[in-house]
Design an enzyme around this catalytic site. Structure first.
Site: not given
Ligand code: GLN
Length: 464
Positions: A59, A134, A158
């Site tokens: 990532k 994400s 994410s």
């Molecule tokens: N969807 C969550 C957010 O927007 C989780 C994001 C993540 O785990 N990096 O914060």
């Protein structure tokens, strides 16, 4: 025989052959339609080690020495880190070929990679839909067979949610097992790196490699876990609970039905499933969306136009600082910085941040009580399946989708998403949470289920 796109780490280990070139060729062909990669590491060379020649993706919020790391932000568009994250160092030492860096929501803040400053990754099951977020690029790269496995990061879901949307396996380890050194910080008390793979065995293998105490991350623990220990065990007789609240508002009917099927399936496997109460779950989204932005407002202050990335010169230092951020940060990142700055301000600290910390402790306590009584907790990973690109306009709608994944981050416990069937031809993921440091058992029960319900990949390739 399996084609390259179906191979697992385990398969290749037995073959002892390099797939680096084939991976780059596959990316060249396949990624045109998926858009999983921000950077392809065309010059990657095979490294010595047990896992030599096995292609993996990372990532793009995990730093790689000499290889661009953008966090999908304009601010870091041209940032080439001078060092490797601890997990990257370990992955390289094991011999893996890092073939590229995958797309994400800017600084990992989001749920569908639609907040990437560059482009949206498409779901390999349906190119009009998101791959989740994400870590959408990592999940899509694995599900489309461009790489054998990938690393993601999980602050509020994410790793698990994109794994669910793409029909692969995503594991968020216990907080502290994997070093965050070199992971660009989002919310440090919640962030954890973990694997996205096609099998639970591969997830366990990657955990063996990336976990461990790191003097560069004071939150890492010195604990030896044998992640593969329970992979071939029967979990018949295990005690599993699910919160009755998950059938509340917001869950898609198809997902709710599929979850009921999952319960029935577990029962046929000798697992005892009990309905429990977890009323606190309804506060988890609000709690997370106070705590995470508060940490964001502090963590992202380092992107000041002086130390990293782009700089927009204007007037004095303060103006340069403000202009650099205004010009280079996306609206969601700015929204979080502003919410975080507000909730930490002296007048509102008690009403928001301190209160959220208290509720976090309450949620954690309840989860711990439940996990004292039961071996595992289950929920769907996401209340919905992959949504259409561009469909969602309201940030609150995104936030509410994280309801099932957030509790594990707030409590720091391990959680996995495994595929379990389809709704309208889209994969559905189920989440299994376990006690702190019971990571091996979480992988174990997932592997027990996998024997009957393996990952199915979206492409139908002619067998060679
Ligand atoms: N969807 C969550 C957010 O927007 C989780 C994001 C993540 O785990 N990096 O914060």
């Amino acid at each position: 025989m399996k084609s390259y796109r179906e191979l697992t780490i385990e398969d290749i280990l037995n073959e002892k052959k390099s797939y680096t070139k084939l991976s780059l060729e596959t990316i060249e062909q396949v990624d045109k339609s998926i858009n999983a990669f921000i950077t392809v590491n065309k010059d990657v060379e095979d490294l010595p080690g047990k896992f030599s020649g096995i292609p993996i993706a990372i990532k793009d919020n995990i730093v790689t020495k000499g290889l661009k790391t953008t966090c999908a932000s304009k601010l870091l568009e041209n940032y080439v880190p001078p060092y490797d994250a601890t997990v990257v160092k370990k992955i390289k030492e094991a011999g893996f070929s890092i073939v590229g860096k995958t797309n994400l929501d800017e600084f990992a803040m989001g749920t569908g990679t639609e907040y990437s400053a560059f482009f949206t990754t498409k779901n390999p099951w349906d190119l009009t839909r998101v791959a989740g977020g994400s870590s959408g690029g990592s999940a899509a790269a694995v599900a489309s067979g461009q790489v054998v496995a990938a690393l993601g990061s999980d602050t509020g879901g994410s790793i698990r949610q994109p794994a669910a949307f793409c029909g692969v396996i995503g594991f968020k380890p216990t907080y502290g097992l994997v070093s965050r050194y070199g992971l660009v910080a989002f919310a440090s008390s919640l962030d954890q790196i973990g694997p996205i793979t096609k099998t639970t065995k591969d997830a366990a293998t990657l955990m063996e490699i990336i976990s461990g105490y790191d003097p560069f991350d004071a939150t890492t623990v010195d604990k030896k876990i044998d992640f593969s220990k329970y992979l071939d065990e029967s979990f018949s007789g295990a005690k599993v609970a699910f919160p009755k609240e998950i059938f509340g508002e917001g869950i898609e009917e198809g997902v709710a039905k599929q979850f009921e099927e999952f319960i029935k399936f577990l029962e046929t496997k000798g697992i005892k499933v009990t309905k429990v109460e977890f009323p606190e779950i309804k506060y988890s989204v609000a709690t997370y969306y106070i705590i995470a932005p508060a940490e964001v407002s502090s963590n992202l202050s380092r992107f000041d136009g002086i130390r990293y990335g782009k700089r927009v010169e204007k007037g004095g230092l303060l103006e340069t600082y403000l202009e650099t951020r205004k010009e280079n940060l996306g609206k969601e990142v700015i929204r979080r910085i502003m919410i975080g700055t507000f909730t930490l301000s002296a007048a509102y600290y008690d009403a928001y941040f301190e209160k959220a910390q208290k509720v976090r402790r309450k949620i954690t306590k309840r989860l711990e009580e439940l996990l004292d009584e039961y071996d595992f907790l289950i929920t769907p990973t996401s209340p919905i399946t992959a949504f259409k690109i561009g469909e969602i306009k309201d940030p609150l709608v995104y936030y509410l989708m994280d309801i099932f994944t957030i509790p594990a981050n707030l409590a720091g416990i391990p959680a996995i998403s495994i595929p379990f069937g389809f709704v309208n031809n889209l994969p559905v993921g189920m989440q299994i949470m376990g006690k702190r440091f019971d990571d091996a058992k979480v992988l174990g029960i997932a592997s027990y289920i996998e024997k009957d319900v393996p990952v199915v990949l979206p492409f139908k390739e002619e067998k060679k």
